[in-house]
Design an enzyme around this catalytic site. Structure first.
Site, PDB file in Angstrom:
ATOM      1  N   SER A  36      -6.994   0.193  10.948  1.00 25.00           N
ATOM      2  CA  SER A  36      -7.364  -1.137  10.455  1.00 25.00           C
ATOM      3  C   SER A  36      -8.792  -1.423  10.870  1.00 25.00           C
ATOM      4  O   SER A  36      -9.284  -0.886  11.876  1.00 25.00           O
ATOM      5  CB  SER A  36      -6.434  -2.208  11.047  1.00 25.00           C
ATOM      6  OG  SER A  36      -6.929  -3.506  10.791  1.00 25.00           O
ATOM      7  N   THR A  63      -2.014  -7.461  -0.632  1.00 22.58           N
ATOM      8  CA  THR A  63      -0.620  -7.028  -0.649  1.00 22.58           C
ATOM      9  C   THR A  63       0.265  -8.267  -0.799  1.00 22.58           C
ATOM     10  O   THR A  63      -0.179  -9.395  -0.573  1.00 22.58           O
ATOM     11  CB  THR A  63      -0.272  -6.316   0.662  1.00 22.58           C
ATOM     12  OG1 THR A  63      -0.438  -7.244   1.743  1.00 22.58           O
ATOM     13  CG2 THR A  63      -1.162  -5.109   0.887  1.00 22.58           C
ATOM     14  N   ILE A  85       0.829  -1.202   0.000  1.00 16.90           N
ATOM     15  CA  ILE A  85       0.000   0.000   0.000  1.00 16.90           C
ATOM     16  C   ILE A  85       0.870   1.262   0.000  1.00 16.90           C
ATOM     17  O   ILE A  85       0.575   2.233  -0.706  1.00 16.90           O
ATOM     18  CB  ILE A  85      -0.943  -0.007   1.220  1.00 16.90           C
ATOM     19  CG1 ILE A  85      -1.992  -1.120   1.072  1.00 16.90           C
ATOM     20  CG2 ILE A  85      -1.619   1.347   1.395  1.00 16.90           C
ATOM     21  CD1 ILE A  85      -2.795  -1.377   2.336  1.00 16.90           C
ATOM     22  N   TYR A  94      -3.077  -5.928  18.300  1.00 20.39           N
ATOM     23  CA  TYR A  94      -3.241  -5.197  17.046  1.00 20.39           C
ATOM     24  C   TYR A  94      -4.543  -4.401  17.043  1.00 20.39           C
ATOM     25  O   TYR A  94      -4.557  -3.218  16.680  1.00 20.39           O
ATOM     26  CB  TYR A  94      -3.210  -6.174  15.873  1.00 20.39           C
ATOM     27  CG  TYR A  94      -3.139  -5.508  14.521  1.00 20.39           C
ATOM     28  CD1 TYR A  94      -2.048  -4.740  14.166  1.00 20.39           C
ATOM     29  CD2 TYR A  94      -4.167  -5.657  13.597  1.00 20.39           C
ATOM     30  CE1 TYR A  94      -1.967  -4.127  12.918  1.00 20.39           C
ATOM     31  CE2 TYR A  94      -4.107  -5.055  12.345  1.00 20.39           C
ATOM     32  CZ  TYR A  94      -3.012  -4.290  12.021  1.00 20.39           C
ATOM     33  OH  TYR A  94      -2.950  -3.682  10.786  1.00 20.39           O
ATOM     34  N   LYS A 101      -4.541  -0.220  17.008  1.00 23.75           N
ATOM     35  CA  LYS A 101      -5.147   0.482  15.879  1.00 23.75           C
ATOM     36  C   LYS A 101      -6.332   1.332  16.337  1.00 23.75           C
ATOM     37  O   LYS A 101      -6.599   2.401  15.755  1.00 23.75           O
ATOM     38  CB  LYS A 101      -5.576  -0.523  14.808  1.00 23.75           C
ATOM     39  CG  LYS A 101      -4.400  -1.120  14.040  1.00 23.75           C
ATOM     40  CD  LYS A 101      -3.503  -0.057  13.416  1.00 23.75           C
ATOM     41  CE  LYS A 101      -2.458  -0.634  12.475  1.00 23.75           C
ATOM     42  NZ  LYS A 101      -1.558   0.404  11.928  1.00 23.75           N
TER      43      LYS A 101
END
Length: 265
Positions: free
Chosen positions: A145, A193, A18, A158, A162
């Site tokens: 995210s 990705t 990205i 995570y 985020k």
């Protein structure tokens, strides 16, 4: 149309995926781009691609866990191009092998995730804002995210960090809006990705696709184009917001994929 003509952009994590897409797309729109990544050859490759297409790019090696390295990155941008208008705090992540459920997760991984995702965003912004104010304003784009919006059985750290990035985005937008500095965040869903394609089995990727409302997974350019929009004056009245770019993954009922399969035809 050169939507970013005469703008200077710093993009972390621009060596691949990205970040590379955003760097190339912003260059096509007229920006001069600082391609920052911890992987020096990858940053140089992205910069070479931009230069080969007629743009201007400066590759910079950065360790976003180190404030001195972040300061050097911002200073390199202003020394080379004379100003700073756009900052994409894109670097982030977690270690899925140690970021587990609450009882089994590695607390050292939690601390690392805070440093890599939240502290890096705060420090990048802190060093960039004085230059943006001198330039008459700017746009800061933070990568969050969909993990910030939903619970999960794993990757506890995570999701938490985020969510902190989203909260930090709103504080930055509130505090520096009067100086014409905007700050928004993007919450990507499953995006194809190289990291995702190389690390997830085909059946897991297919399951992610089935969880979308749209019949495909996103590409890096889908997020890169959103970053260009947030960097441009087309979004000049948009600040403190979270743009969820996930193909409809988080907006639909968890029962929707199964019910869709029951439909005739």
């Amino acid at each position: 149309m050169a939507r970013l003509k005469d703008k200077v952009a710093v993009i972390t994590g621009a060596g691949s995926g990205i970040g590379r897409s955003a760097a190339q797309l912003m260059s096509r729109e007229g920006a001069r781009v600082v391609v920052a990544d911890h992987n020096s050859p990858a940053a140089e490759e992205t910069a070479a691609l931009i230069e080969a297409a007629g743009g201007r790019a400066l590759p910079v090696t950065v360790d976003v866990t180190d404030e001195g390295s972040i300061a050097d990155m911002i200073n390199a941008a202003t020394d080379e191009f004379g100003a700073l208008h756009i900052l994409c705090n894109h670097v982030g992540g977690t270690n899925p092998r140690t970021d587990l459920d609450l009882l089994r997760m590695d607390l050292d991984e939690f601390d690392r995730a805070v440093t890599l995702n939240v502290r890096s965003t705060l420090l990048g912004t802190r060093h960039a804002i004085p230059h943006m104010i001198r330039a008459g304003g700017g746009s800061i784009i933070n990568t969050a995210s969909v993990a910030a919006l939903v619970g999960d059985v794993l990757q506890t750290s995570y999701g938490a960090v985020k969510a902190a990035v989203v909260s930090l985005t709103k504080s930055i937008a509130t505090q520096y809006g009067p100086q014409n500095v905007r700050c928004n965040a993007i919450a990507p869903g499953a995006v194809m990705t190289p990291a995702l394609a190389n690390n997830l089995p085909t059946d897991v990727i297919e399951a992610l696709k089935q969880g979308n409302a749209l019949p495909y997974l996103g590409t890096p350019d889908d997020i890169g184009h959103t970053m260009v929009f947030l960097a441009s004056d087309e979004s000049r009245y948009l600040t403190g917001q979270l743009l969820v770019v996930d193909g409809g993954m988080t907006m639909q009922s968890s029962a929707a994929p199964g019910r869709r399969a029951m439909l005739p035809g």
